[in-house]
Motif scaffolding. Structure first.
Motif, PDB file in Angstrom:
ATOM      1  N   PHE A   8       0.989  -1.309   0.235  1.00  0.00           N
ATOM      2  CA  PHE A   8       0.061  -0.097  -0.097  1.00  0.00           C
ATOM      3  C   PHE A   8       0.938   1.321   0.022  1.00  0.00           C
ATOM      4  N   PHE A  12       1.651   3.919  -2.989  1.00  0.00           N
ATOM      5  CA  PHE A  12       1.140   5.059  -2.800  1.00  0.00           C
ATOM      6  C   PHE A  12       2.375   6.131  -3.119  1.00  0.00           C
ATOM      7  N   LEU A 308      -2.094  -0.495  -5.333  1.00  0.00           N
ATOM      8  CA  LEU A 308      -2.785   0.597  -4.361  1.00  0.00           C
ATOM      9  C   LEU A 308      -4.233   0.265  -4.074  1.00  0.00           C
ATOM     10  N   SER A 311      -4.664  -3.389  -2.597  1.00  0.00           N
ATOM     11  CA  SER A 311      -4.048  -3.512  -0.929  1.00  0.00           C
ATOM     12  C   SER A 311      -5.015  -2.795  -0.092  1.00  0.00           C
ATOM     13  N   ASN A 312      -5.414  -1.697  -0.642  1.00  0.00           N
ATOM     14  CA  ASN A 312      -6.154  -0.795  -0.012  1.00  0.00           C
ATOM     15  C   ASN A 312      -7.634  -1.332   0.534  1.00  0.00           C
ATOM     16  N   TYR A 324      -7.828   4.035   6.105  1.00  0.00           N
ATOM     17  CA  TYR A 324      -8.029   3.266   5.009  1.00  0.00           C
ATOM     18  C   TYR A 324      -9.237   3.375   4.432  1.00  0.00           C
ATOM     19  N   ILE A 327      -9.408   6.510   2.540  1.00  0.00           N
ATOM     20  CA  ILE A 327      -8.550   6.455   1.158  1.00  0.00           C
ATOM     21  C   ILE A 327      -9.101   5.688   0.216  1.00  0.00           C
ATOM     22  N   LEU A 328      -9.709   4.579   0.282  1.00  0.00           N
ATOM     23  CA  LEU A 328     -10.632   3.658  -0.394  1.00  0.00           C
ATOM     24  C   LEU A 328     -11.797   4.415  -1.022  1.00  0.00           C
ATOM     25  N   GLN A 331     -10.434   6.793  -3.671  1.00  0.00           N
ATOM     26  CA  GLN A 331     -10.005   6.111  -4.702  1.00  0.00           C
ATOM     27  C   GLN A 331     -11.289   5.588  -5.675  1.00  0.00           C
TER      28      GLN A 331
END
Length: 394
Positions: A8, A12, A308, A311-312, A324, A327-328, A331
């Protein structure tokens, strides 16, 4: 679990560094360099003899505009020669060029690719400086002056001009291709001030004629290979943002995809051919620039995007962490917006909000197909003119 964290954060970091961090680092390094040494100004009075070399393939629709633009360039006539090479063309391009006595036409019926055409044309270049440009681009009138003044510095082996992608519809973000090139131009400016531009674009670049060495005919990105081989000889490639080649965006997303895949295939070929530039001990500054600006974009950055994301997802499932999850979510929103941009692009609808994320994903996705073509040796070195909107007149 540790492996997931590693994947991750590394993916990143690679994406951030390649597209944002490298530019920030360059800016800091240049600020430090300026404290130590002021950059040299090019000599505007320097006027060596020069040849403008144009490679044209079936450009009947645009060649008259190119000829008019070429003859309007502001440079002493007794110091400037024009060579147009049209090898393999089957339309009326050659007949149109023959009508202009100031332009030397080189033509053979065999189509061996742009690289072979340039190799052949260079045998006829007698001036100390040669400028390469494409047939579908228009140059600003001061382009030659603004390029050659950099050769007053003996350490300059080549000069990269600027590519400007111009859309007549100001509200149309096809101009996203233009936004991409504006960012590239910004990085080129920083690269050049630190040491050297890393790979010139074929739309407009120049070299000292004596430094040219014939390029293998299967080479896809001849401009990239020519300029970096000059770097390998110990010379820098300067940047002339005030010498620019103007062209319209690609006519369609299909045309742009074809172009990006070709560039990606050529990128992998170039990395293999220029493997010596990966040696930091031999080329400390150039290797840093080359890997940061070029190699990562053709290798680890496209690979980092799915890593990325996956793994996220796994980290959210396993840890349930809000960090997380955020962040996901970001994305997923990004890829959703990119997908909408893709759907719009297929219908020739382009808005910056949707098209910019799409173009970013689109560029990186093209690398996978380019890599496949490189491995299977399916990408021809023969150039195929991309269909673009109506040519701009300078």
């Amino acid at each position: 679990m540790i492996l997931l964290y590693i994947l991750f954060y590394i993916s990143f970091f690679i994406l951030f560094y390649n597209y944002i961090g490298y530019g920030i680092l360059l800016y800091i390094l240049i600020k430090i360099k300026r404290l130590i040494k002021k950059p040299l100004e090019p000599d505007a009075a320097f006027e060596p003899a020069v040849t403008l070399l144009v490679a044209a393939y079936n450009e009947e629709d645009h060649i008259r505009e190119k000829i008019a633009n070429t003859l309007a360039l502001d440079y002493p006539a007794d110091k400037c020669e024009f060579i147009f090479v049209t090898d393999g063309s089957t339309d009326g391009t050659m007949d149109i060029i023959r009508q202009e006595p100031r332009i030397r036409l080189l033509h053979i019926p065999d189509r061996n690719g742009k690289t072979a055409a340039i190799n052949r044309a260079m045998l006829f270049v007698q001036t100390p400086v040669v400028i390469f440009c494409d047939a579908n681009t228009m140059l600003n009138t001061a382009a030659i002056h603004n390029i050659v003044k950099h050769y007053a510095d003996e350490n300059t082996g080549g000069v990269a001009g600027e590519k400007k992608v111009i859309s007549k519809d100001k509200g149309d973000a096809a101009s996203t291709e233009g936004i991409y090139w504006k960012y590239e131009s910004f990085l080129k400016k920083l690269d050049a001030e630190l040491y050297s531009v890393v790979g010139a674009a074929g739309e407009l670049f120049s070299i000292r004629t004596v430094l040219f060495q014939p390029v293998e005919e299967d080479v896809i990105l001849d401009d990239f290979i020519i300029s970096l081989r000059i770097n390998q000889k110990g010379y820098r490639i300067a940047y002339a943002p005030d010498a620019y080649a103007m062209e319209e965006p690609s006519f369609s997303i299909e045309e742009e995809h074809k172009r990006k895949v070709r560039i990606s295939a050529g990128g992998f070929q170039s990395i293999v051919m220029l493997k010596a530039l990966l040696n930091f001990f031999k080329y400390p500054v150039l290797s840093f620039q080359y890997i940061s600006h070029r190699v990562l974009r053709w290798t680890l950055s496209p690979l980092s995007m799915p890593i990325l994301l996956l793994s996220n997802i796994l980290l959210v499932v396993i840890t349930g962490s809000l960090f997380y999850s955020a962040i996901l979510a970001a994305q997923l929103v990004f890829y959703t917006v990119a997908f909408i941009g893709y759907q719009q692009a297929k219908q020739h609808i382009k808005s910056k909000f949707f098209y910019i994320p799409f173009y970013f994903v689109f560029m990186n996705a093209a690398v996978y197909q380019g890599f496949s073509r490189y491995l299977q040796k399916k990408q021809s070195a023969a150039w195929d003119r991309s269909k673009r909107s109506k040519t701009i007149t300078a």
